[in-house]
Design a protein around this motif. Structure first.
Motif, mmCIF file in Angstrom:
data_model
loop_
_atom_site.group_PDB
_atom_site.id
_atom_site.type_symbol
_atom_site.label_atom_id
_atom_site.label_comp_id
_atom_site.label_asym_id
_atom_site.label_seq_id
_atom_site.Cartn_x
_atom_site.Cartn_y
_atom_site.Cartn_z
ATOM 1 N N THR A 219 -91.178 42.443 -63.830
ATOM 2 C CA THR A 219 -91.158 41.195 -62.859
ATOM 3 C C THR A 219 -90.591 41.767 -61.811
ATOM 4 O O THR A 219 -89.404 42.290 -61.641
ATOM 5 N N VAL A 220 -90.986 40.996 -60.588
ATOM 6 C CA VAL A 220 -90.567 41.355 -59.198
ATOM 7 C C VAL A 220 -90.343 40.101 -58.155
ATOM 8 O O VAL A 220 -91.155 39.171 -58.359
ATOM 9 N N LYS A 221 -89.372 40.447 -57.391
ATOM 10 C CA LYS A 221 -89.286 39.403 -56.156
ATOM 11 C C LYS A 221 -90.090 39.996 -55.055
ATOM 12 O O LYS A 221 -90.463 40.751 -54.973
ATOM 13 N N LYS A 222 -90.143 38.695 -53.995
ATOM 14 C CA LYS A 222 -91.111 39.057 -53.018
ATOM 15 C C LYS A 222 -90.276 39.386 -51.783
ATOM 16 O O LYS A 222 -90.292 40.046 -50.958
ATOM 17 N N ASN A 223 -88.791 39.147 -51.835
ATOM 18 C CA ASN A 223 -87.708 39.256 -50.910
ATOM 19 C C ASN A 223 -86.686 39.671 -51.589
ATOM 20 O O ASN A 223 -86.075 38.792 -52.812
ATOM 21 N N VAL A 224 -85.598 40.407 -51.352
ATOM 22 C CA VAL A 224 -84.459 40.833 -51.746
ATOM 23 C C VAL A 224 -83.380 39.432 -51.813
ATOM 24 O O VAL A 224 -82.518 39.330 -52.688
ATOM 25 N N ASN A 225 -83.527 38.568 -50.870
ATOM 26 C CA ASN A 225 -82.781 37.350 -50.953
ATOM 27 C C ASN A 225 -83.364 36.118 -52.003
ATOM 28 O O ASN A 225 -82.814 35.092 -52.066
ATOM 29 N N ASP A 226 -84.590 36.432 -52.459
ATOM 30 C CA ASP A 226 -84.899 35.491 -53.397
ATOM 31 C C ASP A 226 -84.306 35.255 -54.506
ATOM 32 O O ASP A 226 -83.651 36.265 -55.150
ATOM 33 N N GLU A 227 -84.053 33.783 -55.081
ATOM 34 C CA GLU A 227 -83.429 33.680 -56.122
ATOM 35 C C GLU A 227 -84.166 33.997 -57.650
ATOM 36 O O GLU A 227 -83.670 34.474 -58.389
ATOM 37 N N PHE A 228 -85.367 33.910 -57.343
ATOM 38 C CA PHE A 228 -86.098 33.768 -58.727
ATOM 39 C C PHE A 228 -87.331 35.012 -58.477
ATOM 40 O O PHE A 228 -87.774 35.342 -57.246
ATOM 41 N N ASP A 229 -87.868 35.727 -59.403
ATOM 42 C CA ASP A 229 -88.787 36.503 -59.285
ATOM 43 C C ASP A 229 -90.122 35.878 -59.230
ATOM 44 O O ASP A 229 -90.334 34.640 -59.497
ATOM 45 N N ALA A 230 -91.169 36.454 -58.481
ATOM 46 C CA ALA A 230 -92.550 35.936 -57.979
ATOM 47 C C ALA A 230 -93.819 36.258 -58.863
ATOM 48 O O ALA A 230 -94.508 35.445 -58.970
ATOM 49 N N PHE A 231 -93.828 37.587 -59.394
ATOM 50 C CA PHE A 231 -94.745 38.017 -60.145
ATOM 51 C C PHE A 231 -94.364 38.668 -61.441
ATOM 52 O O PHE A 231 -93.361 39.258 -61.476
ATOM 53 N N ILE A 232 -95.156 38.492 -62.487
ATOM 54 C CA ILE A 232 -95.164 39.252 -63.578
ATOM 55 C C ILE A 232 -96.311 40.138 -63.632
ATOM 56 O O ILE A 232 -97.466 39.525 -63.316
ATOM 57 N N VAL A 233 -96.119 41.512 -63.714
ATOM 58 C CA VAL A 233 -97.017 42.617 -63.782
ATOM 59 C C VAL A 233 -97.299 43.035 -64.836
ATOM 60 O O VAL A 233 -96.241 43.765 -65.633
ATOM 61 N N VAL A 234 -98.389 43.168 -65.631
ATOM 62 C CA VAL A 234 -98.709 43.774 -66.888
ATOM 63 C C VAL A 234 -99.530 44.946 -66.566
ATOM 64 O O VAL A 234 -100.603 44.665 -66.193
#
Length: 582
Positions: free
Chosen positions: A440-455
């Motif tokens: 799971t990854v965020k788009k920006n270091v300041n984002d509160e939540f993750d943006a993507f699940i990558v499988v």
């Protein structure tokens, strides 16, 4: 060897259900369901919404569940088989809204033991007797009656044991008001136990046995036994006593067979999905019956979720044809219950349980059939093929939420409260294969939540966006035609994907920079933190591996800094996180 011959016969459904009139005095039907150690009474309201009337903790494991009604009675009783070593009969008291315990008879040791009854329950359709059986050897029959005060009575247990015998399924045979008969799929392993070569085990043959209860002599005897397909795994009672031809349906791998004493077998092949491999068998996992004064039909569900409508053409007790038609496809169930109000309750094996309403009963002529259209070849009867479609005969109107199956659990204080919270990972979805890694990854270091699940899979990468719903996306910048070795946030606002052929650097504006491996070498190991990446390339042709080191520069670009040849292949690789402030 058929899968149903080798499957674990002690496996208990995680969710069981029966539907009948338990409260009496009204025309509504209730559903009694067993969920592990809980016994729930559910009732659909006039809008089709499921209401929980009562929930009871039995402080044990419920292994089997059934219901019966005495002749002339206005309500049904509940029979429970559990790990208590007792048979328990309950009556729902609608005034007090409790389950009254009518009988609790001990017959064996507690625990889910293979020779202690409780795994299987079968009821005489006229409510005169109940058989409770173990996975192996033991079967007990109890006679049910009424005393002068119209109270339910239960007899002492009558034995129907047979040593060195495995039981796969039992059912009550509808024979009107003749002596009650119970059917069982059995396998005698006595010869296989003595044969060290294994040949006897390969030649072991399942049989269908009828047990007759002589009500006058209070004795149970083996009335009839005949070999049955070794793929047989389930029995379904066929109406009798003037309502039908009696007998049972034997659900076997790829087949449904009508059997009765003195009657020739009537067999039909299950319809098959068009894309199912030819060597893959199809098992029936749950069944239910709907009966009216002038007709009856069965709904059988396969392990793939496909529901089939089964009907019998019969006259004067003689069955001339067995018809199987594709009905609908719903999530795989451990129990299905048809209600007289036009509902179907489906207890899902994995996921939420659903209440469906019948829109039709599969009478359309264009529905696929596999009985009247069978073709005979050198390899035997060939089935009719079909493609699953959306719901046509059923419509879902309500559901009961379920966490089954829970596959992982953590106690973590993510909300920094006084006590930690419980988090569960549950459910089962249609992934295109077996994943090798998930990030799971965020788009920006300041984002509160993750943006993507990558499988990552063996030959592809699946990217799911996280929002109000989780959906697959194709414009994320990730390369989806290759497996991924690493996925992370790199720098403050970029994403990185490491795959066997290179490193993909996805900038915030969507621009993608690609670093490719030299020659035919591939990346086999990777270590990374938020500003550094180090990869190990494969060796080959007498040369060792190679390590290449990357850094994120002041402009946010991922730049190659240094490389180093190794004397051998790299087995593992990692790099520490950057300390704060460095």
């Amino acid at each position: 060897m058929p899968r149903s011959l080798t499957r674990n016969c002690t496996q208990t459904p995680t969710f069981q259900g029966v539907t009948a009139l338990f409260s009496g005095g009204n025309k509504s039907q209730e559903i009694v369901v067993a969920r592990g150690k809980l016994l729930d009474l559910l009732r659909p309201d006039e809008n089709g919404k499921i209401q929980t009337i009562l929930s009871l903790d039995v402080f044990g494991a419920i292994r089997s569940l059934a219901h019966f009604r005495l002749t002339g009675a206005q309500k049904n009783y509940i029979v429970v088989g559990s790990d208590s070593g007792r048979i328990v009969i309950l009556d729902y008291n609608k005034e007090k809204k409790v389950f009254d315990q009518i009988h609790q008879e001990t017959f064996g040791k507690s625990g889910s033991r293979r020779i202690v009854p409780g795994q299987y329950l079968a009821i005489d359709p006229k409510g005169r007797a109940v058989m409770i059986a173990a996975c192996e050897k033991q079967k007990l029959v109890y006679v049910l009656n009424r005393d002068t005060a119209a109270r339910l009575t239960i007899s002492s247990p009558l034995e129907a044991h047979k040593s060195h015998t495995i039981t796969y399924s039992i059912a009550g045979v509808d024979c009107g008001f003749d002596n009650p008969i119970f059917a069982a799929i059995e396998l005698d392993y006595s010869e296989a136990d003595r044969d060290a070569t294994g040949q006897a085990a390969n030649e072991a043959q399942k049989v269908l046995t009828f047990y007759e209860l002589d009500l006058g002599l209070s004795h149970v005897s083996r009335k009839w036994s005949e070999q049955v397909d070794n793929g047989a795994n389930m029995l379904v009672t066929v109406p009798g006593g003037g309502d039908g031809p009696s007998g049972v349906l034997v659900c076997a791998e790829n087949f449904v067979i009508y059997k009765n004493q003195g009657h020739p077998d009537v067999r039909a092949v299950n319809s098959r999905r068009a894309d199912l491999p030819a060597e893959r068998g199809v098992l029936i996992v749950s069944a239910t019956m709907h009966k009216q004064k002038s007709m009856f039909f069965f709904l059988l569900q396969t392990e793939y979720g496909d529901v089939f409508k089964v009907t019998l053409d019969h006259d004067n007790g003689l069955v001339t044809e067995l018809k199987i038609k594709y009905f609908d496809t719903i999530p795989v169930t451990s129990a299905m219950c048809v209600m007289k109000l036009g509902f179907l309750f489906a207890a899902s094996e994995f996921g939420n349980h659903a209440l469906y309403q019948f829109q039709a009963i599969g009478a359309d002529p264009d529905v696929e059939s596999s009985a009247a259209t069978l073709t005979e070849t050198d390899e035997g009867l060939q089935p009719v093929f079909f493609k699953p479609r959306g719901l046509k005969n059923l419509v879902r109107i309500d559901q009961v939420e379920s966490l089954m199956p829970i596959i992982d659990m953590k106690f973590v204080n993510l909300f920094e409260e006084e006590t930690p919270q419980i988090y569960t990972l549950c459910g089962r979805g249609p992934l295109p294969g077996v994943p090798s890694a998930v990030w799971t990854v965020k788009k920006n270091v300041n984002d509160e939540f993750d943006a993507f699940i990558v499988v990552s899979f063996a030959n592809a990468t699946l990217v799911l966006s996280i929002g109000e719903t989780v959906e697959e996306v194709s414009d994320s910048g990730f390369l989806d035609t290759t497996p991924s070795l690493a996925v992370s946030l790199i720098g403050d606002d970029s994403l990185m994907q490491v795959h066997p052929s290179g490193i993909r650097h996805i900038r915030e504006d969507g621009h993608v920079n690609e670093w490719r491996t030299p020659g035919k070498r591939t990346i086999v190991k990777v270590g990374y933190n938020r500003l550094q990446v180090v990869v190990a390339l494969s060796g080959g042709e007498g040369r060792g591996g190679e390590i290449i080191y990357f850094e994120v520069d002041m402009t946010g670009q991922l730049m190659e800094v240094e490389k180093n040849e190794m004397s051998g292949d790299v087995a593992c690789l990692d790099i520490a996180p950057i300390p704060e402030g460095r």
